[in-house]
Design an enzyme around this catalytic site. Sequence first.
Site, mmCIF file in Angstrom:
data_model
loop_
_atom_site.group_PDB
_atom_site.id
_atom_site.type_symbol
_atom_site.label_atom_id
_atom_site.label_comp_id
_atom_site.label_asym_id
_atom_site.label_seq_id
_atom_site.Cartn_x
_atom_site.Cartn_y
_atom_site.Cartn_z
ATOM 1 N N LEU A 51 -9.211 0.335 10.564
ATOM 2 C CA LEU A 51 -10.667 0.994 11.254
ATOM 3 C C LEU A 51 -11.442 1.644 9.527
ATOM 4 O O LEU A 51 -12.798 1.251 8.737
ATOM 5 C CB LEU A 51 -10.356 2.249 11.393
ATOM 6 C CG LEU A 51 -12.024 2.735 11.875
ATOM 7 C CD1 LEU A 51 -12.503 1.827 12.764
ATOM 8 C CD2 LEU A 51 -12.246 4.307 13.131
ATOM 9 N N TYR A 96 5.719 -6.394 17.192
ATOM 10 C CA TYR A 96 6.047 -5.475 15.924
ATOM 11 C C TYR A 96 6.131 -4.052 16.339
ATOM 12 O O TYR A 96 7.583 -3.686 15.270
ATOM 13 C CB TYR A 96 4.113 -5.414 15.424
ATOM 14 C CG TYR A 96 4.296 -3.830 14.439
ATOM 15 C CD1 TYR A 96 5.514 -3.987 12.740
ATOM 16 C CD2 TYR A 96 3.628 -3.017 14.670
ATOM 17 C CE1 TYR A 96 5.060 -2.704 12.391
ATOM 18 C CE2 TYR A 96 3.587 -1.686 13.558
ATOM 19 C CZ TYR A 96 4.384 -1.860 12.651
ATOM 20 O OH TYR A 96 4.341 -1.198 11.613
ATOM 21 N N GLY A 124 2.069 -8.155 -1.066
ATOM 22 C CA GLY A 124 2.081 -6.921 -1.993
ATOM 23 C C GLY A 124 1.025 -7.228 -2.733
ATOM 24 O O GLY A 124 0.452 -9.186 -3.163
ATOM 25 N N ASP A 135 9.841 -6.659 -3.920
ATOM 26 C CA ASP A 135 8.788 -7.037 -3.265
ATOM 27 C C ASP A 135 8.845 -9.084 -3.214
ATOM 28 O O ASP A 135 8.683 -9.402 -4.839
ATOM 29 C CB ASP A 135 7.638 -6.917 -3.318
ATOM 30 C CG ASP A 135 6.483 -6.675 -2.461
ATOM 31 O OD1 ASP A 135 6.114 -7.597 -2.043
ATOM 32 O OD2 ASP A 135 5.448 -5.654 -2.076
ATOM 33 N N ARG A 182 -7.827 8.392 17.372
ATOM 34 C CA ARG A 182 -6.654 8.336 16.543
ATOM 35 C C ARG A 182 -5.583 9.397 15.539
ATOM 36 O O ARG A 182 -7.347 9.952 14.965
ATOM 37 C CB ARG A 182 -6.880 7.206 15.808
ATOM 38 C CG ARG A 182 -6.543 5.547 16.700
ATOM 39 C CD ARG A 182 -5.791 5.317 17.386
ATOM 40 N NE ARG A 182 -5.491 4.577 18.557
ATOM 41 C CZ ARG A 182 -6.555 4.329 19.960
ATOM 42 N NH1 ARG A 182 -6.410 5.730 20.630
ATOM 43 N NH2 ARG A 182 -6.157 3.109 19.914
ATOM 44 N N SER A 214 3.459 -5.984 9.510
ATOM 45 C CA SER A 214 2.924 -5.466 10.214
ATOM 46 C C SER A 214 1.233 -5.772 11.030
ATOM 47 O O SER A 214 0.948 -4.244 10.898
ATOM 48 C CB SER A 214 3.005 -3.992 9.388
ATOM 49 O OG SER A 214 2.273 -4.212 8.146
ATOM 50 N N TYR A 258 0.969 -1.616 -0.193
ATOM 51 C CA TYR A 258 -0.264 0.142 0.364
ATOM 52 C C TYR A 258 1.075 1.500 0.178
ATOM 53 O O TYR A 258 0.947 1.764 -0.944
ATOM 54 C CB TYR A 258 -0.693 -0.513 0.965
ATOM 55 C CG TYR A 258 -1.224 1.322 1.521
ATOM 56 C CD1 TYR A 258 -2.498 1.773 -0.034
ATOM 57 C CD2 TYR A 258 -1.688 1.961 2.906
ATOM 58 C CE1 TYR A 258 -2.871 3.619 0.653
ATOM 59 C CE2 TYR A 258 -2.804 2.234 3.176
ATOM 60 C CZ TYR A 258 -2.794 3.260 1.739
ATOM 61 O OH TYR A 258 -3.755 4.824 2.479
ATOM 62 N N ALA A 300 9.727 -3.126 3.477
ATOM 63 C CA ALA A 300 9.645 -3.668 3.398
ATOM 64 C C ALA A 300 9.475 -4.977 5.175
ATOM 65 O O ALA A 300 10.184 -4.627 5.525
ATOM 66 C CB ALA A 300 10.726 -5.407 2.468
ATOM 67 N N LYS A 348 10.224 -2.518 15.301
ATOM 68 C CA LYS A 348 10.087 -1.030 14.807
ATOM 69 C C LYS A 348 11.575 -0.609 15.059
ATOM 70 O O LYS A 348 12.183 0.010 14.436
ATOM 71 C CB LYS A 348 9.334 -0.894 13.848
ATOM 72 C CG LYS A 348 7.895 -1.271 12.897
ATOM 73 C CD LYS A 348 9.384 -0.724 11.636
ATOM 74 C CE LYS A 348 7.861 -1.294 10.390
ATOM 75 N NZ LYS A 348 7.629 -1.002 9.209
#
Length: 324
Positions: free
Chosen positions: A185, A138, A36, A31, A216, A74, A11, A71, A142
Site C-alpha cells: 500500500l 505463499y 532483487g 541472491d 493493518r 512473496s 528490500y 530468499a 512459509k
Amino acid sequence: MKVLVTGGAGYIGSVVAARLAAAGHEVVVLDDLSTGHADAVPKAAAFVRGTLRDDAARLLAGGVEAVLHFAARSVVPESVAHPERYWDNNVGGTLALLEAMRANGVGRIVFSSTAAVYGEPERTPITEDDPVRPTNPYGASKAAVDSCLAEYARMHGFAATSLRYFNVAGAYGRYGERHTTETHLIPIVLGVALGERDSVKVFGDDYPTPDGSCVRDYIHVDDLARAHLLALEAAEPGRHRVYNLGNGSGFSVLEVIEVCRKVTGHAIPAERAERRPGDPAVLVASSERIRSELGWRPEHPDLATIVGDAWTFHVHGSGRRWEA
C-alpha cells in the site's frame, strides 16, 4: 561472525545486510536477482549471484557461522496462480539450504517468515499461540518452512528462529522498497504522489473499523532489521523460537493515504473499489513475546516517520543517488 544473507539484494534482506555490516559482522550476500537489485547490496558485503541449490553449500563451506534467510517468492496472487513455484522455491530451496548447512556444520539460522501463516485470525492482536491456518500457497509455504525449522532444531540441534510480520515499510538510508510489480500500500500511494499512478484504490469502505477501511499493522524496516540481529544473537541450539513483529497497533487504509498526503504535499486521489475476497477487517500482530524475551522495541512506530523515510528514498531516485 561470518553471516550468509540469502536474498540480501532484496528490500528487507539488503537492510539487514547493511545493519549486520555496520555491527561488525562479515557479510556474504547470495541472491539470484530475480526480484532483487545488485546495487542494493551493501558495499561492505561480498556478493554472489546464484541460487540456494547451486551455491549455498560452497559458500557455507567458507567459514560461515550463521544464515539469515530471505530468499523467497512473496506475492500472494502469484502464489494462488502458480503454487508450484512457491513449493519449489520457498520450501524446496530452503530444504536444500538446510541440508547444505547441516553438511557444513552451520546450525544457526534466522528465517524471514510471515504473519500470513495465521490466515484469517479469530482475534487480534495475533499471538504466536494462535492457530496456523494459511489461506494461500505463499503463507502455506512459509508455515511449512517453520515446521521444517522446528524439526531441524529437534533432530539436528539447529538454533533456529522464525520472525513473522505483516506490512514492512519505510527505508534505511539508500536501502528501500523497489518492486517491479508493486502490491504494497505505502509505495502504491507514494507512486500516485510521484505521478506514476492516477489514483489509489480503497478496497472496501464498509468494514467494522473506525473509518470503514481495513486496518493493518505496519512496521519500519529498520525496526525489523534490529529484530533480526537480536534473534541472531539469542538463538539457542536445539530450539526453534517463533516471534511476531509489529507495531502493536494498526493503521487503516484511509489513515495511510491521509498521512501520505501530509508527508508528500500531494492531493493523492483515492477511489472506492469493491472488497477483495479474503481481506479481513483487522490484522494486527502482538509483539509481546519478543519484547519480553529479547528486549526488542519498535523505535519508529509513528506512521508519519515510516512514510517519511519511504518518501525520502523514492524522491532520491529509488535510492540510486544515495552515497554508500
